[in-house]
Design a protein around this motif. Structure first.
Motif, mmCIF file in Angstrom:
data_model
loop_
_atom_site.group_PDB
_atom_site.id
_atom_site.type_symbol
_atom_site.label_atom_id
_atom_site.label_comp_id
_atom_site.label_asym_id
_atom_site.label_seq_id
_atom_site.Cartn_x
_atom_site.Cartn_y
_atom_site.Cartn_z
ATOM 1 N N PRO A 189 1.015 -0.911 0.186
ATOM 2 C CA PRO A 189 -0.146 0.310 0.371
ATOM 3 C C PRO A 189 1.251 1.096 -0.001
ATOM 4 O O PRO A 189 0.603 2.766 -0.421
ATOM 5 C CB PRO A 189 -0.494 -0.128 1.141
ATOM 6 N N GLN A 190 1.866 1.214 0.964
ATOM 7 C CA GLN A 190 2.941 2.620 -0.081
ATOM 8 C C GLN A 190 3.618 2.690 -0.199
ATOM 9 O O GLN A 190 3.364 3.887 -1.257
ATOM 10 C CB GLN A 190 3.406 1.955 1.839
ATOM 11 N N ILE A 191 3.922 2.030 -1.376
ATOM 12 C CA ILE A 191 4.179 2.194 -2.963
ATOM 13 C C ILE A 191 2.808 2.309 -3.470
ATOM 14 O O ILE A 191 3.171 3.438 -4.569
ATOM 15 C CB ILE A 191 5.338 0.760 -3.060
ATOM 16 N N GLN A 192 1.848 1.742 -3.362
ATOM 17 C CA GLN A 192 1.160 2.067 -4.551
ATOM 18 C C GLN A 192 0.944 3.547 -4.435
ATOM 19 O O GLN A 192 0.188 4.609 -4.911
ATOM 20 C CB GLN A 192 -0.130 1.157 -4.285
ATOM 21 N N ARG A 193 0.642 4.170 -3.200
ATOM 22 C CA ARG A 193 0.414 5.759 -2.015
ATOM 23 C C ARG A 193 1.404 6.366 -3.220
ATOM 24 O O ARG A 193 1.258 7.304 -3.621
ATOM 25 C CB ARG A 193 -0.095 6.123 -1.037
ATOM 26 N N GLU A 194 2.541 6.516 -2.904
ATOM 27 C CA GLU A 194 3.985 7.025 -3.421
ATOM 28 C C GLU A 194 3.759 6.515 -4.803
ATOM 29 O O GLU A 194 3.869 8.311 -5.941
ATOM 30 C CB GLU A 194 4.953 5.971 -2.881
ATOM 31 N N ILE A 195 3.159 6.228 -5.494
ATOM 32 C CA ILE A 195 2.657 6.215 -7.035
ATOM 33 C C ILE A 195 2.027 6.937 -7.367
ATOM 34 O O ILE A 195 1.951 7.840 -8.006
ATOM 35 C CB ILE A 195 2.765 4.747 -8.087
ATOM 36 N N THR A 211 9.778 9.312 -17.247
ATOM 37 C CA THR A 211 9.402 8.607 -15.389
ATOM 38 C C THR A 211 10.516 8.554 -14.700
ATOM 39 O O THR A 211 10.693 6.890 -14.044
ATOM 40 C CB THR A 211 8.318 7.042 -15.396
ATOM 41 N N HIS A 212 10.814 9.446 -14.168
ATOM 42 C CA HIS A 212 12.070 9.795 -13.584
ATOM 43 C C HIS A 212 12.189 9.674 -11.876
ATOM 44 O O HIS A 212 13.788 9.504 -12.093
ATOM 45 C CB HIS A 212 13.005 10.741 -14.010
ATOM 46 N N HIS A 213 10.731 9.188 -11.804
ATOM 47 C CA HIS A 213 11.237 9.605 -9.957
ATOM 48 C C HIS A 213 11.184 8.284 -9.621
ATOM 49 O O HIS A 213 10.939 7.267 -8.848
ATOM 50 C CB HIS A 213 9.683 10.463 -9.414
ATOM 51 N N ALA A 214 11.013 7.482 -10.640
ATOM 52 C CA ALA A 214 10.867 5.523 -10.848
ATOM 53 C C ALA A 214 12.335 4.984 -10.521
ATOM 54 O O ALA A 214 13.070 5.566 -10.829
ATOM 55 C CB ALA A 214 10.493 4.335 -11.356
ATOM 56 N N GLY A 215 12.412 4.197 -9.020
ATOM 57 C CA GLY A 215 13.240 3.621 -8.292
ATOM 58 C C GLY A 215 13.443 2.572 -8.862
ATOM 59 O O GLY A 215 12.926 2.050 -9.401
ATOM 60 N N ARG A 216 14.185 1.552 -8.195
ATOM 61 C CA ARG A 216 14.759 0.392 -8.531
ATOM 62 C C ARG A 216 13.657 -0.778 -7.998
ATOM 63 O O ARG A 216 13.458 -2.141 -8.910
ATOM 64 C CB ARG A 216 15.636 -0.681 -8.287
ATOM 65 N N ALA A 217 12.791 -0.641 -7.289
ATOM 66 C CA ALA A 217 11.885 -1.331 -6.504
ATOM 67 C C ALA A 217 10.901 -0.646 -5.707
ATOM 68 O O ALA A 217 9.713 -1.432 -5.305
ATOM 69 C CB ALA A 217 12.475 -2.047 -4.997
ATOM 70 N N ALA A 218 10.408 0.407 -6.493
ATOM 71 C CA ALA A 218 8.973 1.485 -6.328
ATOM 72 C C ALA A 218 9.590 2.634 -7.199
ATOM 73 O O ALA A 218 10.205 3.533 -8.205
ATOM 74 C CB ALA A 218 9.747 1.991 -4.800
ATOM 75 N N GLY A 219 7.762 2.869 -7.469
ATOM 76 C CA GLY A 219 7.780 4.305 -8.487
ATOM 77 C C GLY A 219 7.135 5.145 -7.276
ATOM 78 O O GLY A 219 7.473 5.171 -6.468
#
Length: 327
Positions: free
Chosen positions: A70-76, A115-123
Motif C-alpha cells: 500500500p505504501q508503494i501504491q500511494r507513492e506512485i 518517468t524519472h521518479h521511479a527507482g529500482r524497487a518502487a515507483g
C-alpha cells in the motif's frame, strides 16, 4: 521522425484526480493534425528481462499482478489496474523503440515517458518504471556485444521536478551522466544527488533559466563525453503549469528545446526524447508547449535526414562528418 505512443491504455482514475491523463491522446491527435511529418507508431511492451536491467524482479512482479505494498501504491499516485501495469510497460517500450530509432536516424520520441521518479524497487510521483534508465541499460548491453568500450549515456532532464529515481539508479556509474535542471523547492522534496543538479528558485524566468541551461551544458561538455542523449522535455517549467512554480514563456520553452537539440546535433549525438511532466492550468497550454518541442525536433531530424549518413557505432566517429553539415 518516429514517435511512439501508449495512450491506448487509459487508467481508470477516480473523479477529481489531478493527473491529466487526457493529454496523451490529445497530443497524438494534435501531432497527426498539425505535424504529419511525425510518424506516430504504437509502442511495443517492454519485456520482463528488459525491465529487470533496472528494476528488481519482485517489484516487476508486484506491478504485474497488483500485489504492490500500500505504501508503494500511494507513492506512485495511481490506483492499481491492469491498464496501469500495461501502460507502464508500454511506456518503457516506447522509449526503448525511440532510442533504437535514434541510433539510426538521429532523433526519435516517446509521446509520454520521462518517468524519472521511479527507482529500482518502487515507483513514485506518477512514475511506475523508469523508462529512460531501462532504455539506457538496454542500449549499453546491446553495444557491449560488439565493442570493448562501454556506451556512454547522458540524461538531460529538463522536467521541473528533479529526476531523483534516475540519479539514484545511476549514482557512481562512470558511463552515465545525469543532469537535472529543476525547481529547488518543488517535488521531490528530498533530492537524490545526480552528477549535475541545477536548483532553480520559484519564479525563475526565461533569461535566468536559459543561462542556467547554457552553464549546465558547458559543464556536461567539460566533464563527460557521451555517445547518446536522453532528453526529458518536460512542459512543466512553463508559466501556465499548475505544479511548476517557474515562469518560462512559450518562447523560453522553445528556446530551451532548441538549445538541447542543437547541442546534441553539433556533436552528432543521437537523441531520444520523452515528454515527461506537464500539468497546465488548461490542457491547451501544455499541448502547445509539447507541439513546439516537436516542431524543433523535426527541424533537427530533417538535418539528420539531409546528411544522408548512417549513424556509426561511436559518436566519436560522428564528429568526422563534413563541416558543411554542422549548421
Amino acid at each position: 521522425m518516429h514517435a511512439y505512443y501508449a495512450d491506448r491504455f487509459v487508467l481508470p482514475l477516480p473523479a477529481g484526480h489531478r493527473f491529466p491523463m487526457a493529454k496523451y491522446g490529445a497530443l497524438r491527435d494534435r501531432l497527426r493534425e498539425k505535424l504529419p511529418a511525425v510518424d506516430i507508431q504504437p509502442a511495443p511492451a517492454a519485456s520482463d528481462g528488459e525491465l529487470a536491467l533496472v528494476h528488481t524482479p519482485g517489484y516487476i512482479r508486484a506491478v504485474a499482478d497488483g500485489s504492490l505494498a500500500p505504501q508503494i501504491q500511494r507513492e506512485i499516485g495511481f490506483p492499481w489496474s491492469v491498464a496501469m501495469a500495461e501502460r507502464a510497460r508500454h511506456s518503457v517500450g516506447a522509449t526503448i523503440a525511440a532510442a533504437h530509432r535514434a541510433l539510426t536516424h538521429g532523433i526519435a520520441a516517446n509521446l509520454a515517458g520521462g518517468t524519472h521518479h521511479a527507482g529500482r524497487a518502487a515507483g513514485s510521483g506518477f512514475c511506475v518504471f523508469n523508462d529512460v534508465a531501462v532504455a539506457a541499460r538496454l542500449l549499453q548491453a546491446e553495444h557491449a556485444r560488439g565493442s570493448r568500450r562501454a556506451l556512454r549515456v547522458a540524461v538531460i532532464d529538463c522536467d521541473v521536478h528533479q529526476g531523483n529515481g534516475t540519479a539514484a539508479i545511476f549514482r557512481g556509474d562512470p558511463d552515465v551522466f545525469t543532469l537535472s535542471l529543476h525547481g529547488e523547492k518543488n517535488f521531490p522534496f528530498q533530492k537524490e544527488p545526480g552528477d549535475l543538479d541545477i536548483d532553480l528558485p520559484d519564479g525563475c524566468g526565461d533569461s535566468d533559466y536559459l543561462a542556467a541551461l547554457e552553464q549546465a551544458l558547458a559543464s556536461l561538455q567539460d566533464r563527460f563525453e557521451p555517445d547518446f542523449i536522453f532528453y526529458l522535455a518536460g512542459a512543466d517549467p512553463h508559466e501556465g503549469d499548475r505544479l511548476g512554480r517557474l515562469k518560462l514563456s512559450f518562447d523560453g520553452m522553445e528556446a530551451r528545446d532548441r538549445r538541447v537539440f542543437d547541442w546534441a546535433w553539433q556533436r552528432r549525438l543521437p537523441l531520444a526524447f520523452a515528454m515527461a511532466g506537464g500539468y497546465g492550468r488548461d490542457l491547451a497550454s501544455t499541448l502547445q508547449v509539447q507541439e513546439n518541442t516537436f516542431v524543433v525536433a523535426l527541424e533537427y531530424a530533417r538535418r539528420w535526414a539531409q546528411a544522408g549518413i548512417p549513424m556509426p557505432a561511436s559518436a566519436r566517429e560522428m564528429r568526422k562528418l563534413p563541416a558543411d553539415l554542422s549548421d
